[in-house]
Design an enzyme around this catalytic site. Structure first.
Site, short mmCIF file in Angstrom:
data_model
loop_
_atom_site.label_atom_id
_atom_site.label_comp_id
_atom_site.label_asym_id
_atom_site.label_seq_id
_atom_site.Cartn_x
_atom_site.Cartn_y
_atom_site.Cartn_z
N ARG A 77 -3.10 -9.28 8.77
CA ARG A 77 -2.20 -8.27 9.40
C ARG A 77 -0.88 -8.15 9.15
O ARG A 77 -0.09 -7.24 9.24
CB ARG A 77 -2.45 -8.25 11.15
N ASP B 257 -17.10 5.14 5.64
CA ASP B 257 -15.97 4.12 5.53
C ASP B 257 -16.54 2.86 6.70
O ASP B 257 -17.13 2.86 7.51
CB ASP B 257 -14.80 4.78 6.34
N GLU B 258 -15.64 1.62 6.51
CA GLU B 258 -15.84 0.41 7.58
C GLU B 258 -17.42 0.10 7.63
O GLU B 258 -18.14 -0.18 8.72
CB GLU B 258 -15.26 0.81 8.95
N LYS C 127 -8.42 1.08 0.53
CA LYS C 127 -9.78 1.75 0.58
C LYS C 127 -9.58 3.23 0.66
O LYS C 127 -10.61 3.96 0.37
CB LYS C 127 -10.65 0.88 1.49
N THR C 128 -8.71 3.48 1.99
CA THR C 128 -8.77 4.97 2.36
C THR C 128 -8.15 5.99 1.25
O THR C 128 -8.74 6.99 1.06
CB THR C 128 -7.67 5.11 3.55
N GLN D 99 -14.65 -8.89 7.15
CA GLN D 99 -14.04 -8.32 8.10
C GLN D 99 -15.06 -7.80 9.45
O GLN D 99 -14.72 -7.00 10.02
CB GLN D 99 -12.90 -7.15 8.01
#
Length: 720
Positions: free
Chosen positions: A594, A220-221, A33-34, A251
């Site tokens: 993770r 973002d997020e 995503k970044t 998330q």
């Protein structure tokens, strides 16, 4: 094809190139995503011709902002310098520095950090005669924050307090805090958001000015947005500016601090012409890990349907291990880490994740025993936590009555024993060459209430000392109740600290089982050995952390420990119904994703002092399809486990120091012990197994021990 598009997959390119004014990117874990967000900004500048100064990108940590700035600089060099990339609070500071005078505040206002806030609380507590043992700073700051965000001013807080003396005290502190802020011309983090929103709503001309400044708004997020933050974003967006949000509803794990999953879920309702693009290709995890995580999250109903996939073939199955108790679980984790380390795998490849901080206790001890360096990411080692130190100091009063323990607990909970009184006792102890506690036993130094309080304290400690041969767990329970320490934490709703104390009781109980004839003094000596260790600074260490702290991180190998019902998912969230359970499942999903190449899920049998009942396997293990997971360790009540006898733990770990060494012996699994077997116990000596029921062995030993019940597979018992 442009350079910034060459490394993108089809969905990522679509997300970068879309001409839509309102865009929602649903970006699964590890889906890049970044990269998409930064490529989108590059596209706007290079191809659309957007002025960099009209672009804003909002992140939720300074670290994320710095990463994005660095990537934009690498891709655009000087051309990207004008893009405003910052946290939402930093954006508010930028806006307020220009226009806060409209709100009768100076432009050089002060931004309060956590230490500044605590300093104001200390002033208030001193003025009102309050103590942090009654109202913790963290709890009071939460109270103030909740009132501010709910638009409850101090006057209304007084009304809501009614006749409750505690609520009245909190309202007084809130009133003091707000007035102190005004005198200092200071704003805390809540104020930055609330002041900016309030200013925009009161002064439309200021809002229009900033709407013209930022034409392209990126967030973002986005799944972690709360209502106040969303209001700020929609105000800046107005009816003409572009809004581009990136996040993953699966998330959303911060609802306890205000995040609202419905904001990202209902984005298309608020922006009807919005386009939604899914990023489903995961670049982090091997297929079995990813597929197992997909199995888990599918059980949530309030979500946007998506299945992550990877182009990588192969990979190891998820491994689920069940130990007969917490010590076996932790020992097994330590043995797997040491096994990898001996094969030249860096310790930094390993992370141990847990639902709550108290769960670090057993794994910390096993890592110390195995001489494996570790750090707790964003937290404090178990035996260094304030409540644990307090409880151990109380226990030491039963044995040694040393000055350090006395000074730590004499006024915790609050007994109105001031520093002047403590100094007087200390000075007299130096004159008499004895401990401060002995001074109180020998002399009456004070008058009135102070002397009565000290005499009551001495009488209480003497009652405990008379029962110093009782089981240590009984002594600890008695001390926590009679001292008022447990009540103090319950009154202040210190849930996490209470959980840590329960884990200390579990630690004591396990010590008693392993060393039945050991004393309180030996237990305290053992604790000193585990607490006396230096931080590791060579950069090669295992990382321990809560799942919340692991958000946004990735590791080659991940252990998620404590997967029992009532622990993960937690008892509290289970009581909240479907909403609470779904948040817990999202938290487990974050934990599982993770891991890059290997994921271990572990649990233990036995009794849980947190839930007050025997442990059972978490549903978050059972929800993973058999084809993606293998089950090893103790016997299971479901499915077909792959049996792994504890003999496979080849390394022997012992406690260090002056305690008697009782090394782990190679054990037959519980299923291999049977009625009639001759056994040897490290304390009771030779015996014979009379019966095995529910993993508990009844063993007859010689006089004076008689028949004892011991957990099957416990390291104190070996087959002869």
């Amino acid at each position: 094809m442009k350079d910034y598009l060459k490394t993108l997959n089809e969905a990522q390119r679509k997300a970068v190139l879309t001409p839509a004014n309102y865009v929602r990117i649903i970006a699964g874990a590890g889906s890049g995503k970044t990269r998409v967000l930064t490529s989108r900004i590059v596209h706007l500048i290079e191809e659309i011709g957007a002025d960099p100064k009209t672009i804003v990108a909002i992140t939720f940590t300074n670290k994320a902002a710095n990463v994005m700035k660095e990537r934009i600089a690498n891709m655009l060099e000087e051309k990207g310098a004008g893009v405003h990339v910052s946290t939402i609070h930093s954006l508010c500071v930028t806006i307020l520095r220009r226009d806060i005078i409209a709100m009768d505040y100076p432009r050089n206002f002060t931004v309060l950090d956590a230490d500044d806030q605590k300093s104001i609380l200390k002033e208030a507590y001193r003025e009102f005669g309050l103590d942090k043992s009654k109202f913790s700073y963290a709890g009071m700051l939460d109270y103030i924050s909740n009132n501010k965000t709910a638009h409850i001013d101090p006057d209304k807080a007084y009304i809501l307090a009614g006749t409750d003396p505690n609520e009245k005290d909190k309202a007084r502190v809130y009133d003091f805090y707000v007035n102190r802020e005004k005198k200092l011309y200071a704003l805390d983090f809540d104020d930055l958001l609330l002041m900016t929103v309030d200013m925009f709503e009161k002064f439309p001309e200021i809002l229009r000015k900033w709407q013209r400044v930022f034409h392209y708004i990126h967030v973002d997020e986005f799944q972690d947005i709360d209502k106040v933050q969303y209001r700020l974003i929609t105000l800046l967006a107005g009816s003409e500016n572009d809004v581009y949000v990136v996040g993953d509803p699966d998330q959303t794990i911060y609802t306890w601090r205000g995040a609202d999953i419905n904001i990202i879920m209902n984005f298309e309702r608020d922006f009807p012409s919005a386009e939604t693009i899914f990023l489903k290709q995961n670049y982090r995890s091997d297929a079995p890990i990813l597929n197992g995580a997909n199995c888990l999250i599918k059980n949530n109903r309030n979500r946007l349907e998506k299945d992550l996939f990877t182009s990588r073939d192969g990979g190891e199955k998820i491994t689920h291990y069940k130990g007969v108790n917490e010590e076996y679980e932790a020992l097994w984790v330590a043995s797997k880490i040491e096994e990898g380390y001996k094969q030249n795998k860096p310790l930094t490849d390993y992370a141990v994740l847990y639902r709550a901080n108290y769960l670090s206790r057993s794994i910390e001890k096993s890592l110390v025993d195995a001489h494996i360096p570790y750090v707790i990411y964003g937290g404090i080692r178990f035996y260094d936590r304030a409540e644990i130190k307090d409880a151990l100091s109380y226990l030491r009063m039963v044995i040694t009555q040393d000055d350090l323990s006395f000074k730590r607990i004499i006024n915790t909970p609050k007994r109105k024993i001031g520093q002047k009184t403590i100094d007087t006792i200390y000075d007299r102890s130096r004159e008499l060459d004895c401990t401060m506690y002995e001074v109180l036993q020998r002399e009456k130094l004070f008058k009135g209430t102070t002397q009565q309080t000290l005499e009551s304290f001495v009488a209480m400690v003497e009652r405990w000392r008379e029962k110093k041969d009782d089981p240590i767990s009984n002594q600890l329970e008695r001390i926590l109740d009679e001292s008022g320490y447990r009540f103090m934490l319950e009154t202040d709703n210190e849930t996490e600290r209470l959980e840590n104390l329960k884990e200390l009781i579990s630690d004591v109980s396990e010590f008693q089982k392993t060393y039945p004839d050991s004393s309180l003094e030996e237990y305290l000596q053992m604790v000193n050995l585990y607490g006396d260790r230096s931080d590791f600074t060579d950069g090669n260490y295992v990382q321990l952390m809560t799942v919340h702290a692991a958000k946004g991180l990735e590791f080659d190998t991940v252990f998620v420990i404590g997967l029992s019902e009532g622990i993960f998912p937690s008892e509290r969230t289970l009581n909240e119904g479907v909403k609470g359970l779904e948040e817990e499942r999202r938290l487990a999903y974050v934990a599982y994703t993770r891991a890059m190449h290997k994921l271990y899920l572990t649990e233990s049998g036995g009794y849980s002092y947190q839930t007050g009942r025997p442990k059972s396997t978490s549903r978050f293990v059972k929800e993973i399809d058999d084809e993606y997971i293998e089950h090893i360790g103790a016997n299971f009540e479901y499915r077909k486990p792959v049996e792994m006898p504890l003999e496979d733990l080849e390394e022997r770990y012992t406690r260090r120091g002056e305690l008697p060494e009782r090394p782990l012996q190679k054990q037959p699994s519980a299923s291999r012990m049977k009625k009639g077997d001759l056994v040897e116990h490290t304390v009771y000596g030779s015996g014979v197994v009379l019966n095995i029921n529910d993993n508990i062995m009844e063993i007859a030993f010689s006089h004076p021990y008689g028949i004892r019940k011991i957990m099957a597979g416990h390291p104190s018992v070996t087959k002869k």
